[in-house]
Write a protein that holds these residues in place. Structure first.
Motif, short mmCIF file in Angstrom:
data_model
loop_
_atom_site.label_atom_id
_atom_site.label_comp_id
_atom_site.label_asym_id
_atom_site.label_seq_id
_atom_site.Cartn_x
_atom_site.Cartn_y
_atom_site.Cartn_z
N PRO A 272 -8.45 77.40 3.12
CA PRO A 272 -9.45 77.48 2.03
C PRO A 272 -9.18 76.52 0.88
CG PRO A 272 -8.80 79.68 2.74
CD PRO A 272 -7.88 78.73 3.42
N GLU A 273 -7.95 76.45 0.40
CA GLU A 273 -7.66 75.62 -0.76
C GLU A 273 -7.89 74.15 -0.47
OE1 GLU A 273 -3.88 76.47 -2.54
OE2 GLU A 273 -3.98 78.57 -2.01
N SER A 274 -7.37 73.66 0.64
CA SER A 274 -7.54 72.25 0.98
C SER A 274 -9.01 71.92 1.24
CB SER A 274 -6.70 71.91 2.21
OG SER A 274 -5.33 72.14 1.97
N THR A 275 -9.73 72.84 1.86
CA THR A 275 -11.15 72.60 2.11
C THR A 275 -11.92 72.44 0.81
OG1 THR A 275 -11.05 73.85 4.19
CG2 THR A 275 -13.21 73.53 3.20
N LEU A 276 -11.66 73.33 -0.16
CA LEU A 276 -12.33 73.21 -1.45
C LEU A 276 -11.95 71.93 -2.17
CD1 LEU A 276 -12.13 76.88 -2.77
CD2 LEU A 276 -14.17 75.64 -2.09
N MET A 277 -10.67 71.56 -2.12
CA MET A 277 -10.23 70.34 -2.79
C MET A 277 -10.91 69.11 -2.20
SD MET A 277 -6.15 70.98 -3.33
CE MET A 277 -5.92 69.33 -3.95
N ASN A 278 -11.03 69.05 -0.87
CA ASN A 278 -11.65 67.90 -0.23
C ASN A 278 -13.13 67.80 -0.57
OD1 ASN A 278 -9.88 66.38 2.07
ND2 ASN A 278 -9.15 68.46 1.75
N ILE A 279 -13.84 68.91 -0.48
CA ILE A 279 -15.28 68.88 -0.75
C ILE A 279 -15.54 68.59 -2.22
CG2 ILE A 279 -17.40 70.25 -0.69
CD1 ILE A 279 -16.29 71.70 1.73
N ASN A 280 -14.74 69.16 -3.11
CA ASN A 280 -14.91 68.88 -4.54
C ASN A 280 -14.68 67.41 -4.84
OD1 ASN A 280 -15.43 71.56 -4.95
ND2 ASN A 280 -13.41 72.05 -5.76
N GLN A 281 -13.70 66.80 -4.19
CA GLN A 281 -13.44 65.38 -4.41
C GLN A 281 -14.62 64.53 -3.94
OE1 GLN A 281 -10.49 63.44 -1.99
NE2 GLN A 281 -9.80 62.17 -3.68
N LEU A 282 -15.20 64.87 -2.80
CA LEU A 282 -16.33 64.11 -2.29
C LEU A 282 -17.54 64.24 -3.22
CD1 LEU A 282 -16.12 64.93 1.53
CD2 LEU A 282 -15.36 62.87 0.36
N LEU A 283 -17.75 65.44 -3.77
CA LEU A 283 -18.85 65.63 -4.70
C LEU A 283 -18.63 64.87 -5.99
CD1 LEU A 283 -19.51 69.46 -4.21
CD2 LEU A 283 -21.05 67.60 -3.56
N ASP A 284 -17.39 64.87 -6.49
CA ASP A 284 -17.10 64.17 -7.73
C ASP A 284 -17.24 62.67 -7.58
OD1 ASP A 284 -16.61 66.59 -8.93
OD2 ASP A 284 -14.44 66.52 -8.59
N LEU A 285 -16.88 62.15 -6.43
CA LEU A 285 -16.98 60.71 -6.19
C LEU A 285 -18.39 60.27 -5.83
CD1 LEU A 285 -13.69 60.13 -4.15
CD2 LEU A 285 -14.12 59.52 -6.53
N GLY A 286 -19.27 61.21 -5.56
CA GLY A 286 -20.63 60.85 -5.18
C GLY A 286 -20.77 60.45 -3.73
N ALA A 287 -19.73 60.71 -2.92
CA ALA A 287 -19.81 60.35 -1.50
C ALA A 287 -20.79 61.26 -0.77
CB ALA A 287 -18.43 60.43 -0.86
N ILE A 288 -20.91 62.51 -1.19
CA ILE A 288 -21.92 63.43 -0.67
C ILE A 288 -22.66 64.03 -1.86
CG2 ILE A 288 -20.68 63.96 1.45
CD1 ILE A 288 -19.74 66.55 0.16
N ARG A 289 -23.87 64.48 -1.60
CA ARG A 289 -24.70 65.04 -2.66
C ARG A 289 -25.43 66.27 -2.15
NH1 ARG A 289 -27.67 59.93 -5.74
NH2 ARG A 289 -25.77 58.91 -6.50
N ARG A 290 -25.94 66.99 -3.08
CA ARG A 290 -26.79 68.12 -2.71
C ARG A 290 -28.21 67.61 -2.48
NH1 ARG A 290 -23.91 72.69 -3.48
NH2 ARG A 290 -22.08 72.50 -4.83
#
Length: 540
Positions: A272-290
């Protein structure tokens, strides 16, 4: 009958002699390698292994490495690599003997090898008999393999400490349980060094062509510093190092219906922790979006992990949750009731990608993102193969390109702190912003060696507490050395000399002598609890 006993005795003696010869040959191969780095932890071992090897290669050290993660690889000194052959496809710690023997043929300066043992007893054997590392790396402590090393995270931390080298050095980026690691290191006469992620700047992180974390880079820099490699040279070597096959990545595709899709492969971070960290990083960098869509791949031998992936769905706030693999019910039942209506059961132990992928893509809108979490094996591998056959999206519609150098996207909705524990984190989901943080003492001038920062921070803390006047004078001197403050101080001294000469000529009172450090016989008297853990810790 006596003949059979005689044959058994002769066979046993022969096996004993062969074992002694093999052990002596193995130890001779180990001793021919001056520096041996053993990387252990829960998440990110393969990436750290490659980063350490790249940093040492950048310093012109002949380095051999071996990873065990998504795809086991033997990495040659020229950075070329090949898969590790395993008979019947079964991983066994005994293969480390062959890896060491093969690495010794290069006469390397260093061997960086990933720990492949999970059971605590095997981790100790891997260190004491197979690798005998001179530098150990313990990257983090996360919620995984609790059945083997648990049941609590404290137990996991102590189990991982079995890979610490006795009378050696261990590097870690773990903050929450640093005190436990310190206790275990003291018992082994091992020097524990904290790799501070804050020493890695955002500009240095943007130099990577693939996604990584500051914690991983900080560990590799400390290892390189211990082996005499300069920081700039080590960073360039890490930039040139090939990434792990399971590294965090984002690909853009166009479906058969013409929909654009950004796909993030987060299978490697299966806690869980690593999954949240990875997805949060992608969202912050703009690599993925909603709009964001999540697909959870389930495995019958990882039922507990399937449920953990379902529990973090409220923190991701996706539009759709697709569940594939078997048993899909283990993940759907763990999703909170208010989010369960967004779950789509596409599971099935033998369903092919041609069966569930059209239904998955049909429910996604144009320009949305899909994040794959859980385990890669089974239906997860078929999902990746199906997407790889889709045409790439090469259109330029103003979206931020994926990669560490991308400009940060606008702030997302509040998310759960990935360092928080579970299940308490779900009850205190939005309390992190209202938690008072422990102040961090930051002094401009610090020792150059990363392993000296902990001792230096303790000395500064003691001086501030027991000799405040002397500490303020030292801070004044340090600020005076900076050009932006020097002119201001000189102007103040000039005005004081012109308009108050008598007061200016009066000598300043001598600061009191520095008080000695309080005795540490009682751990409660020690401001750090008898440990050398860093003064700043993330609030729980």
């Amino acid at each position: 009958m006596l003949y059979l006993y005689f044959v058994l005795l002769i066979g046993s003696l022969f096996l004993l002699a062969a074992g002694i010869v093999e052990q002596r040959r193995h130890y001779a191969a180990l001793h021919s390698i001056p520096s041996r780095v053993l990387v252990n932890g829960i998440r990110g071992k393969s990436s750290i292994t490659r980063l350490c090897a790249g940093a040492l290669r950048g310093g012109d050290l002949v380095t051999v490495a071996k990873t065990t993660g998504t795809a086991a690889r033997f990495i040659h000194p020229d950075a070329t690599e090949e898969p590790v052959y395993r008979k019947f496809g079964i991983a066994n710690v005994v293969e480390q003997i062959g890896i060491v023997r093969r690495a010794a043929t290069y006469r390397p300066d260093a061997l960086v090898i990933e720990c492949m043992a999970v059971m605590p007893a095997l981790q100790e054997v891997n260190q004491s008999k197979l690798i005998r590392s001179t530098i150990g790396v313990l990257c983090n402590v996360r919620e995984d393999h609790l059945a083997e090393m648990g049941p609590t995270l404290d137990d996991v931390a102590r189990s991982l400490c079995r890979s610490m080298p006795e009378n050696g050095i261990c590097v870690t980026a773990e903050k929450e349980r640093f005190h436990i690691l310190q206790e275990e290191a003291d018992a082994r006469n091992c020097q524990l060094i904290y790799a501070d992620p804050e020493t890695v700047t955002d500009e240095e992180l943007r130099g990577f062509s693939w996604f990584t974390f500051k914690e991983n880079v900080a560990i590799a820099l400390v290892v390189a510093d211990l082996l005499g490699v300069e920081r700039e040279v080590a960073l360039q070597g890490m930039y040139d190092a090939p990434p792990d096959p399971g590294v965090l990545s984002v690909e853009r595709y166009v479906t058969h219906e013409g929909k654009r899709l950004a796909f993030a492969n987060v299978f490697a971070a299966n806690d869980p922790e690593s999954t949240l960290m990875n997805i949060n990083q992608l969202l912050d960098l703009g690599a993925i979006r909603r709009p964001l869509n999540v697909v959870i791949n389930c495995r019958p031998d990882r039922v507990e992990r399937n449920g953990q992936m379902g529990e973090i769905i409220p923190d991701l706030q996706p539009d759709n949750v697709f569940v594939i693999g078997h048993p899909s019910k283990s993940a759907i039942d763990a999703i909170p009731a208010q989010w369960r209506e967004r779950a789509v059961d596409l599971g099935g132990e033998k369903r092919s990608a041609e069966e569930f992928m059209p239904a998955l893509l049909d429910r996604m809108s144009d320009g949305s993102s899909l994040v794959a979490i859980g385990n890669i094996h089974g239906q997860g591998e078929e999902l990746l193969e199906y997407l790889a056959e889709l045409p790439a999206d090469e259109s330029d519609d103003g979206r931020t390109a994926p990669g560490p150098a991308a400009v940060p996207a606008p702030a997302q909705a509040p998310r759960l702190d990935p360092y928080a524990s579970y299940p308490t984190a779900h009850e205190e989901r939005y309390q992190a912003s209202r938690t008072q943080e422990i102040p961090v003492l930051r002094v401009p001038a610090q020792p150059t060696g990363p392993y000296q920062q902990q001792q230096y921070a303790q000395q500064q803390y003691a001086q501030q507490q027991y000799a405040p006047q002397q500490y303020e004078q030292q801070q004044y001197d340090q600020r005076y050395e900076q050009p932006q403050y020097r002119q201001q101080y000189e102007q103040q001294e000039y005005e004081q000399q012109q308009y108050a000469p008598q007061q200016y000529e009066q000598p300043a009172p001598h600061p009191p002598a520095r008080q000695p450090w309080p005795p540490h016989d009682d751990p409660h008297d020690d401001p750090y609890g008898g440990t050398t853990r860093p003064p700043a810790r993330r609030p729980r």
